[in-house]
Enzyme design. Structure first.
Site, PDB file in Angstrom:
ATOM      1  N   PHE A   1       0.837  -1.202   0.000  1.00  0.00           N
ATOM      2  CA  PHE A   1       0.000   0.000   0.000  1.00  0.00           C
ATOM      3  C   PHE A   1       0.871   1.251   0.000  1.00  0.00           C
ATOM      4  O   PHE A   1       0.490   2.278  -0.569  1.00  0.00           O
ATOM      5  CB  PHE A   1      -0.952  -0.010   1.202  1.00  0.00           C
ATOM      6  CG  PHE A   1      -1.995   1.065   1.120  1.00  0.00           C
ATOM      7  CD1 PHE A   1      -2.913   1.077   0.082  1.00  0.00           C
ATOM      8  CD2 PHE A   1      -2.058   2.066   2.072  1.00  0.00           C
ATOM      9  CE1 PHE A   1      -3.879   2.075  -0.008  1.00  0.00           C
ATOM     10  CE2 PHE A   1      -3.016   3.064   1.995  1.00  0.00           C
ATOM     11  CZ  PHE A   1      -3.931   3.064   0.949  1.00  0.00           C
ATOM     12  N   TYR A   2       2.032   1.181   0.638  1.00  0.00           N
ATOM     13  CA  TYR A   2       2.987   2.296   0.564  1.00  0.00           C
ATOM     14  C   TYR A   2       3.279   2.635  -0.896  1.00  0.00           C
ATOM     15  O   TYR A   2       3.157   3.790  -1.324  1.00  0.00           O
ATOM     16  CB  TYR A   2       4.284   1.941   1.295  1.00  0.00           C
ATOM     17  CG  TYR A   2       5.460   2.791   0.895  1.00  0.00           C
ATOM     18  CD1 TYR A   2       5.517   4.139   1.216  1.00  0.00           C
ATOM     19  CD2 TYR A   2       6.529   2.246   0.170  1.00  0.00           C
ATOM     20  CE1 TYR A   2       6.595   4.928   0.843  1.00  0.00           C
ATOM     21  CE2 TYR A   2       7.604   3.021  -0.205  1.00  0.00           C
ATOM     22  CZ  TYR A   2       7.637   4.367   0.129  1.00  0.00           C
ATOM     23  OH  TYR A   2       8.709   5.143  -0.260  1.00  0.00           O
ATOM     24  N   ALA A   3       3.662   1.620  -1.676  1.00  0.00           N
ATOM     25  CA  ALA A   3       3.982   1.841  -3.088  1.00  0.00           C
ATOM     26  C   ALA A   3       2.775   2.374  -3.853  1.00  0.00           C
ATOM     27  O   ALA A   3       2.908   3.246  -4.719  1.00  0.00           O
ATOM     28  CB  ALA A   3       4.476   0.546  -3.715  1.00  0.00           C
TER      29      ALA A   3
ATOM     30  N   THR B   1       0.351   4.239  -2.710  1.00  0.00           N
ATOM     31  CA  THR B   1       0.119   5.660  -2.435  1.00  0.00           C
ATOM     32  C   THR B   1       1.139   6.536  -3.155  1.00  0.00           C
ATOM     33  O   THR B   1       0.812   7.622  -3.637  1.00  0.00           O
ATOM     34  CB  THR B   1       0.151   5.973  -0.928  1.00  0.00           C
ATOM     35  OG1 THR B   1       1.436   5.645  -0.378  1.00  0.00           O
ATOM     36  CG2 THR B   1      -0.942   5.222  -0.186  1.00  0.00           C
TER      37      THR B   1
END
Length: 341
Positions: free
Chosen positions: A157-159, A161
């Site tokens: 989810f980091y990537a 965003t």
């Protein structure tokens, strides 16, 4: 040069690892630097405060503590300072933490970037450089990663965003003519680094006689990028302002948008280093052999990264050069000094 004649740079995430080094470089180059950082407790706040204290010793640096996602905060900062250059580094980082606390990534990365773009729309700077990540390439196994490759299969989810901020920035570049460069960086390391990163963890564990965790049983490689090389790339990119191409014609190999003054650029060392080779460099720098604990791959992680840096070189004439052994040695020296080991 007086403050009134110095160009102004706004750096978000100024107390971060990369942010501090970018601020130092811009100050050295004659900028007045305005920083903002939330001082979040994702990792040691004292380390962040020490970075800001280091910057505060320089003439021309001012900073405020606050969350960029707070409505109107960045608008007020832009109104008061009218920055010529913006370097957006503030973000909730970390692949693993995005599994535990995804909401913090929505707030800092998506909402924070939206607030930045709105402030820039009202008070347009000459150039904006926004940090993205090599994680944007996701599940792609075609290497080296080129900026013109499709990147739609993010693994965390980091990537996701960070890739979303690229899309958001492109829309503002197209609609409002804001010159924006997104830079995707690759496993950055060096003095003043982040405690959640592998080099910091390895060094701390080895020096205290604790085992280090080796994921995917050591079958991993990373395009480790020394902090000074990253900063040099960012500084040179600041002068490579993208322009909307005439007739929508983009030169071959360029990631420039056909409809906006917008470009994505890799900043990496340009050569993958096997994880076990990196571990050996830490062992050499500390003078101790690590006790190793071999584990499976972590969720959201990828086995390898490798940057094609030919676009960076074409735009700036620069190619990172610091060998891993040299960069790791500098980090370990800093770590021993900072923590009095």
């Amino acid at each position: 040069m007086t403050d009134s004649t110095r160009p102004t740079a706004l750096v978000t995430g100024s107390a971060g690892f990369i942010g501090m080094h970018v601020c130092e470089r811009l100050l050295a180059d004659g900028y007045r630097v305005v920083g903002i950082d939330s001082m979040s407790d994702y990792y040691d706040v004292a380390l962040k405060e020490a970075r800001h204290a280091r910057l505060a010793r320089s003439n021309g640096f001012t900073a405020e503590v606050g969350r960029i996602e707070e409505p109107e905060r960045l608008m007020r900062l832009f109104e008061a300072n009218t920055p010529d250059l913006v370097v957006h580094l503030a973000a909730q980082a970390g692949v693993r933490y995005s599994i535990e606390n995804p909401r913090s990534y929505v707030e800092a990365n998506l909402q924070g970037t939206f607030e930045l773009l709105e402030a820039a729309r009202a008070h347009p700077p000459e150039h904006m450089l926004l940090a993205s990540t090599s994680s944007a390439y996701g599940a792609s196994t075609e290497m080296p990663y080129r900026e013109t490759m499709k990147a739609d299969t993010q693994m965390s989810f980091y990537a996701a965003t960070k890739k979303a901020t690229e899309a958001m920035a492109h829309s503002y570049a197209h609609l409002y003519g804001l010159p924006i460069s997104m830079f995707r960086f690759f496993t950055v390391y060096g003095p003043w680094g982040r405690p959640d990163m592998a080099l910091f963890k390895f060094t701390r564990a080895i020096l205290t006689g604790e085992p280090i965790d080796i994921y995917n049983h050591g079958e991993m490689s990373r395009d480790f990028t020394y902090i000074d090389d990253l900063v040099e790339g960012i500084r040179r990119l600041a002068d490579a302002v993208p322009e909307r191409p005439e007739g929508g014609v983009v030169p071959e190999g360029d990631s420039l948008s056909p409809v906006a003054p917008f470009r994505v650029v890799n900043i990496g060392n340009g050569a993958p280093v096997p994880l076990m080779e990196f571990v050996r460099a830490v062992e050499a720098a500390t003078g101790r052999e690590a006790e190793k604990r071999y584990l499976d791959m972590q969720p959201g992680d990828v086995p390898a990264t490798w940057a094609d840096t030919s676009l960076l070189n074409a735009l700036t004439g620069y190619a990172p050069t610091t060998p891993v052994e040299e960069g790791v040695g500098r980090f370990v020296d800093w770590y021993r000094g900072y923590y009095a080991v």
